[in-house]
Design an enzyme around this catalytic site. Structure first.
Site, mmCIF file in Angstrom:
data_model
loop_
_atom_site.group_PDB
_atom_site.id
_atom_site.type_symbol
_atom_site.label_atom_id
_atom_site.label_comp_id
_atom_site.label_asym_id
_atom_site.label_seq_id
_atom_site.Cartn_x
_atom_site.Cartn_y
_atom_site.Cartn_z
ATOM 1 N N GLU A 192 0.870 -1.158 0.004
ATOM 2 C CA GLU A 192 0.046 -0.068 0.044
ATOM 3 C C GLU A 192 0.863 1.385 -0.015
ATOM 4 O OE1 GLU A 192 -3.293 0.161 2.801
ATOM 5 O OE2 GLU A 192 -2.854 2.048 3.315
ATOM 6 N N ARG A 246 -14.943 4.067 4.144
ATOM 7 C CA ARG A 246 -16.139 5.270 4.305
ATOM 8 C C ARG A 246 -15.092 6.578 4.877
ATOM 9 N NH1 ARG A 246 -17.552 6.345 10.490
ATOM 10 N NH2 ARG A 246 -15.521 7.168 10.467
ATOM 11 N N LYS A 301 -21.325 -5.267 5.737
ATOM 12 C CA LYS A 301 -20.628 -4.363 4.350
ATOM 13 C C LYS A 301 -20.081 -5.801 3.696
ATOM 14 C CE LYS A 301 -16.419 -2.871 6.391
ATOM 15 N NZ LYS A 301 -15.699 -1.618 6.679
HETATM 16 P P1 FAD Z 1 -17.155 1.636 7.943
HETATM 17 O O1 FAD Z 1 -17.312 0.232 7.569
HETATM 18 O O2 FAD Z 1 -18.417 2.417 7.498
HETATM 19 O O3 FAD Z 1 -17.074 1.570 9.648
HETATM 20 C C1 FAD Z 1 -17.058 2.847 10.390
HETATM 21 C C2 FAD Z 1 -17.661 2.991 11.608
HETATM 22 O O4 FAD Z 1 -19.029 2.976 11.492
HETATM 23 C C3 FAD Z 1 -17.329 1.504 12.344
HETATM 24 O O5 FAD Z 1 -17.265 2.159 13.780
HETATM 25 C C4 FAD Z 1 -18.459 0.806 12.205
HETATM 26 O O6 FAD Z 1 -18.729 -0.131 13.284
HETATM 27 C C5 FAD Z 1 -19.648 1.881 12.018
HETATM 28 N N1 FAD Z 1 -20.665 1.442 11.448
HETATM 29 C C6 FAD Z 1 -20.871 0.773 10.079
HETATM 30 N N2 FAD Z 1 -22.112 0.822 9.753
HETATM 31 C C7 FAD Z 1 -22.913 1.428 10.727
HETATM 32 C C8 FAD Z 1 -24.186 1.460 10.796
HETATM 33 N N3 FAD Z 1 -25.102 1.049 9.855
HETATM 34 N N4 FAD Z 1 -24.721 2.173 11.732
HETATM 35 C C9 FAD Z 1 -23.928 2.720 12.623
HETATM 36 N N5 FAD Z 1 -22.633 2.289 12.696
HETATM 37 C C10 FAD Z 1 -22.162 1.696 11.816
HETATM 38 N N6 FAD Z 1 -8.989 6.421 5.400
HETATM 39 C C11 FAD Z 1 -8.899 7.028 4.203
HETATM 40 O O7 FAD Z 1 -9.313 8.314 4.270
HETATM 41 N N7 FAD Z 1 -8.246 6.782 2.962
HETATM 42 C C12 FAD Z 1 -7.749 5.693 2.858
HETATM 43 O O8 FAD Z 1 -7.003 5.456 1.574
HETATM 44 C C13 FAD Z 1 -7.551 4.601 3.872
HETATM 45 N N8 FAD Z 1 -7.355 3.296 3.517
HETATM 46 C C14 FAD Z 1 -7.538 2.479 4.690
HETATM 47 C C15 FAD Z 1 -7.047 1.214 4.372
HETATM 48 C C16 FAD Z 1 -7.190 0.190 5.417
HETATM 49 C C17 FAD Z 1 -6.585 -1.182 5.310
HETATM 50 C C18 FAD Z 1 -7.741 0.510 6.645
HETATM 51 C C19 FAD Z 1 -7.919 -0.579 7.748
HETATM 52 C C20 FAD Z 1 -8.238 1.991 6.841
HETATM 53 C C21 FAD Z 1 -8.092 2.869 5.723
HETATM 54 N N9 FAD Z 1 -8.591 4.162 6.123
HETATM 55 C C22 FAD Z 1 -8.450 5.110 5.034
HETATM 56 C C23 FAD Z 1 -9.580 4.463 7.414
HETATM 57 C C24 FAD Z 1 -10.827 4.450 7.083
HETATM 58 O O9 FAD Z 1 -11.452 5.397 6.327
HETATM 59 C C25 FAD Z 1 -11.276 4.614 8.686
HETATM 60 O O10 FAD Z 1 -10.597 3.557 9.515
HETATM 61 C C26 FAD Z 1 -12.537 4.973 8.750
HETATM 62 O O11 FAD Z 1 -12.908 5.793 10.249
HETATM 63 C C27 FAD Z 1 -13.657 3.744 8.692
HETATM 64 O O12 FAD Z 1 -13.680 3.396 7.431
HETATM 65 P P2 FAD Z 1 -14.402 1.900 7.033
HETATM 66 O O13 FAD Z 1 -14.512 1.989 5.646
HETATM 67 O O14 FAD Z 1 -13.970 1.018 7.806
HETATM 68 O O15 FAD Z 1 -15.833 2.350 7.678
#
Ligand code: FAD
Length: 286
Positions: free
Chosen positions: A17, A107, A167
């Protein structure tokens, strides 16, 4: 090729990455990093999106740099919080035209300093909404993030796992974990996922632990525990950056060796665009 297919074909290998460059000097250094690490024949390479305030343009530019090599399977990251559905679809059209077949669906985080951010007042509230959009779009293999110690906003591991399952059920093909420094968190995440009936590939995200203060700061906002013994050992090396780096690299080498010994043979490295650190680890775990 779709990463889901690559992961079906290969049960071992590394993935890298990168993050986009901010300056021309950074771009040259990124090109150099890619040039060095491509020789390790990664299963895929990915490029972060917007993290740390970088815009879409920088990610697209850096993705083009990866595509120029013509020998790498490229996965752009895409965050959806605050984005408009039409803009996301335009970007997907662009990526599709460039031959990209994989997207890491995230997200993203609310703007810093906004405590009462309303997650429901947007085209996308959570990563699941982007997964659904990608699934409906049709062309892409979809990666998502999962959290060995639970996502920082989640009230409990169970609640976080329930959201992860939703998801994944919406169409994710594989997942990459947040960094972790004690493999027990990865094994326990895998247990929780199996108990939920989730059986997609979940690649461990490995962050080389080379600067304890920086990683501690980052880890505290990502919920990743640094084991006391290594934190103390590294803290004794404050002021001796080479010694600290060596301690950290040795620690990460041992972490990777233990994963491999336990049958986890596909590793996703957060390279921090520092090829010399990654190559030291890769040469040691060969
Ligand atoms: P989600 O899966 O939407 O989860 C976020 C939070 O919301 C979690 O606490 C979950 O439990 C909660 N949640 C989910 N669905 C619901 C619902 N229906 N109701 C209530 N709560 C809910 N960030 C960047 O900006 N750019 C990047 O390129 C990037 N790359 C990443 C790569 C990796 C491998 C990882 C692990 C993280 C990366 N991130 C990046 C960080 C990421 O954007 C953050 O961790 C963000 O806070 C959550 O993203 P997610 O996609 O896991 O969100």
């Amino acid at each position: 090729m779709k990463i889901s297919q690559i992961l079906k074909n290969k049960d071992q290998g590394v993935c890298f990455e990168f993050f986009p460059a901010r300056t021309e000097k950074g771009r040259k250094s990124l090109a150099n990093t890619i040039g060095i690490l491509k020789d390790y024949k990664p299963l895929y390479v990915s490029m972060t999106y917007g993290a740390g305030g970088g815009g879409q343009g920088r990610t697209k530019d850096a993705v083009s740099l990866l595509l120029e090599t013509k020998e790498l399977e490229v996965m752009p990251h895409l965050t959806c919080l605050g984005a408009q559905c039409t803009a996301i679809k335009e970007l997907l059209d662009e990526y599709k035209d460039k031959g990209i077949e994989n997207i890491m669906a995230l997200r993203g985080d609310p703007p810093q300093g906004v405590n009462d951010f309303d997650f429901t007042q947007n085209d996308f509230s959570y990563a699941i909404d982007l997964v659904k959009t990608l699934k409906a779009y049709g062309s892409f293999c979809i990666g998502v993030a999962v959290y060995p110690e639970g996502h920082i906003e989640a009230a409990s591991l169970e609640q976080d796992m329930e959201h992860a399952k939703q998801k994944i059920d919406a169409g994710a093909d594989f997942a990459v974990t947040q960094m972790f420094f004690d493999n027990k968190y990865y094994y326990s995440l895998m247990d929780r996922m199996h108990k939920k009936g989730i059986d997609i590939p979940v690649l461990p995200g490995i962050l080389p632990l080379t600067d304890v203060e920086k990683v501690k700061q980052f880890a505290s906002i990502c919920r990743a525990t640094i084991p006391k013994h290594i934190e103390e050992k590294m803290q004794r090396a404050i002021g001796q950056p080479q010694e600290m780096e060596k301690i950290g690299i040795d620690f990460t080498i041992e972490q990777c060796r233990q994963l491999i010994k336990n049958g986890i043979k596909r590793l996703h490295f957060f390279t921090l665009n520092k090829p010399q650190i990654i190559t030291k680890i890769l040469e040691a775990v060969k």
